[in-house]
Design a protein around this motif. Structure first.
Motif, short mmCIF file in Angstrom:
data_model
loop_
_atom_site.label_atom_id
_atom_site.label_comp_id
_atom_site.label_asym_id
_atom_site.label_seq_id
_atom_site.Cartn_x
_atom_site.Cartn_y
_atom_site.Cartn_z
N PRO A 85 70.21 67.82 48.33
CA PRO A 85 70.12 66.89 47.18
C PRO A 85 68.70 66.37 46.96
CG PRO A 85 71.14 65.81 49.07
CD PRO A 85 71.03 67.26 49.42
N GLU A 86 67.85 66.50 47.99
CA GLU A 86 66.49 66.01 47.85
C GLU A 86 65.63 66.92 46.97
OE1 GLU A 86 66.50 68.68 51.53
OE2 GLU A 86 67.85 67.26 50.53
N LEU A 87 66.10 68.14 46.71
CA LEU A 87 65.37 69.06 45.84
C LEU A 87 65.77 68.84 44.39
CD1 LEU A 87 65.64 72.43 47.81
CD2 LEU A 87 63.77 70.78 47.86
N ASP A 88 64.79 68.96 43.48
CA ASP A 88 65.15 68.86 42.07
C ASP A 88 65.72 70.20 41.59
OD1 ASP A 88 62.96 70.56 41.64
OD2 ASP A 88 61.64 68.92 41.03
N GLU A 89 66.24 70.23 40.39
CA GLU A 89 66.93 71.41 39.89
C GLU A 89 66.02 72.64 39.83
OE1 GLU A 89 70.11 73.63 38.89
OE2 GLU A 89 70.10 71.52 39.52
N PRO A 90 64.76 72.55 39.34
CA PRO A 90 63.90 73.74 39.35
C PRO A 90 63.66 74.28 40.76
CG PRO A 90 63.02 72.09 37.86
CD PRO A 90 64.13 71.42 38.61
N ALA A 91 63.51 73.39 41.74
CA ALA A 91 63.29 73.85 43.12
C ALA A 91 64.52 74.57 43.65
CB ALA A 91 62.94 72.66 44.01
N ARG A 92 65.71 74.07 43.31
CA ARG A 92 66.93 74.75 43.76
C ARG A 92 67.09 76.10 43.08
NH1 ARG A 92 69.18 69.35 43.90
NH2 ARG A 92 70.11 69.62 41.83
N ARG A 93 66.71 76.21 41.82
CA ARG A 93 66.78 77.51 41.15
C ARG A 93 65.83 78.50 41.80
NH1 ARG A 93 67.22 74.57 36.17
NH2 ARG A 93 64.98 74.84 35.82
N ARG A 94 64.63 78.06 42.15
CA ARG A 94 63.68 78.96 42.83
C ARG A 94 64.24 79.41 44.17
NH1 ARG A 94 59.98 75.19 40.61
NH2 ARG A 94 59.84 74.05 42.60
N LEU A 95 64.86 78.48 44.89
CA LEU A 95 65.46 78.82 46.18
C LEU A 95 66.60 79.81 45.99
CD1 LEU A 95 65.74 78.48 49.21
CD2 LEU A 95 66.97 76.33 48.81
N ALA A 96 67.41 79.61 44.96
CA ALA A 96 68.52 80.53 44.68
C ALA A 96 67.99 81.94 44.37
CB ALA A 96 69.36 80.01 43.52
N ARG A 97 66.91 82.03 43.63
CA ARG A 97 66.34 83.34 43.31
C ARG A 97 65.80 84.01 44.58
NH1 ARG A 97 64.95 84.91 38.25
NH2 ARG A 97 63.01 85.84 39.01
N ARG A 98 65.15 83.26 45.44
CA ARG A 98 64.68 83.84 46.70
C ARG A 98 65.85 84.33 47.54
NH1 ARG A 98 61.47 79.16 47.00
NH2 ARG A 98 62.48 78.48 48.95
N HIS A 99 66.95 83.58 47.49
CA HIS A 99 68.13 83.99 48.24
C HIS A 99 68.67 85.31 47.70
CE1 HIS A 99 71.92 83.87 50.37
NE2 HIS A 99 72.56 83.98 49.23
N PHE A 100 68.78 85.44 46.39
CA PHE A 100 69.30 86.68 45.81
C PHE A 100 68.37 87.85 46.12
CE2 PHE A 100 72.51 84.35 43.59
CZ PHE A 100 73.47 85.29 43.23
N ALA A 101 67.06 87.60 46.12
CA ALA A 101 66.13 88.67 46.46
C ALA A 101 66.38 89.19 47.87
CB ALA A 101 64.69 88.18 46.32
N LEU A 102 66.60 88.28 48.81
CA LEU A 102 66.85 88.69 50.19
C LEU A 102 68.25 89.26 50.36
CD1 LEU A 102 65.06 85.87 52.21
CD2 LEU A 102 64.27 88.19 51.73
N LEU A 103 69.19 88.79 49.57
CA LEU A 103 70.52 89.38 49.59
C LEU A 103 70.46 90.85 49.17
CD1 LEU A 103 73.61 88.92 49.90
CD2 LEU A 103 73.64 88.30 47.47
#
Length: 289
Positions: free
Chosen positions: A51-69
């Motif tokens: 929850p400490e991350l803002d929405e753009p930061a979470r979207r960037r993290l989600a994209r990094r996750h999909f890349a590694l997936l």
């Protein structure tokens, strides 16, 4: 279609590892805009846990996750067809001495292996060192099921049990000298689960770890797979947990989740966020997904 996918994975495993990793990341990023439901699950998990991350930061993290997936999918062919020598090269092990020491002392061993994206790669690599016992869930797709099973059993004399085989078979295997490659952190519903905090949120968590450790008098060794930037991963085996299990099952399971949170924070993009970790809610609580 499934056989075509398997054929593509077979062709890809011949590529140099850095190129294979780059192609896999690209495939994962292509998946991101189309995998609507899984993207929703990932974003929901990240919103709950960070929850400490803002929405753009979470979207960037989600994209990094999909890349590694995507990378983990492309590199799976290495687990199915690469030689033992190549697997040893691309998946070095740190801390193998902790496992060897426990075995030399005659201890049963639980390798506590959470769901990071390098999990299967690490699992196949450890079979080059030991004959282990693990739990295998059959896949609905028979083609993929065949190759997943092959990847987990192709080296040595591995024992793959189903969840229906129960605790007794697992304990027997551990007492016979087989380390248990144990995956503790999915939501399997209310049965055999208790609610303990995970990133501060009550999460249905299987309570088997302390029970198995007590029944088999087993040493619990944390086992973490870390994907590396240019492909492959490092399997890190830690020292046995001290004073585990304790006298309180809930406290022991909470300790496991607290440890897991700490590891996830060191590489949040590598945890298996596509799983609905908070699917089962305490009675009366609304659903998240």
């Amino acid at each position: 279609m499934s056989r075509l996918a398997i054929g593509l994975i077979w062709l890809l495993h011949f590529l140099p590892l850095p190129l294979l990793a780059a192609l896999g990341r690209g495939f994962g990023l292509l998946l991101y805009p189309f995998a609507r439901w899984r993207r929703h699950v990932v974003q929901t998990n990240l919103r709950l846990c960070f929850p400490e991350l803002d929405e753009p930061a979470r979207r960037r993290l989600a994209r990094r996750h999909f890349a590694l997936l995507g990378r983990s999918l492309f590199e799976r062919g290495l687990l199915w067809w690469a030689s033992a020598a190549r697997l040893k090269e691309i998946v070095p092990i740190e801390g193998l001495e902790h496992l060897r020491r426990a075995q030399d002392e005659g201890r049963a061993v639980i390798l506590l292996a959470p769901h990071f994206l390098g999990l299967d790669m690490a699992g196949t690599r450890i079979t080059l060192e030991i004959d282990a016992v693990s739990i295998y869930s059959r896949q609905r797709n028979k083609v993929f099921d065949r190759w997943l099973y092959h990847g987990r059993s192709r080296f040595g004399d591995q024992l793959l049990l189903s969840r229906s085989d129960g605790v007794r078979s697992t304990v027997k295997a551990m007492k016979s000298g087989r380390p248990f490659y144990y995956l503790p952190d999915l939501d399997y519903g209310r049965r055999e689960s208790i609610f303990v905090p995970f990133f501060g949120i009550p999460a249905a968590t299987i309570s088997a770890l302390p029970r198995l450790a007590r029944l088999a008098d087993a040493a619990v060794l944390p086992c973490v797979a870390r994907l590396q930037p240019r492909g492959g991963c490092v399997l890190q085996i830690g020292a046995p947990w001290e004073n585990f299990p304790g006298g309180d099952v809930e406290g022991d399971v909470a300790r496991m989740n607290t440890w897991l949170e700490g590891v996830i924070r060191t590489m949040p993009e590598q945890y298996y966020w596509v799983h609905r970790r908070f699917k089962t809610r305490p009675r009366g609580e609304p659903k998240f997904y």
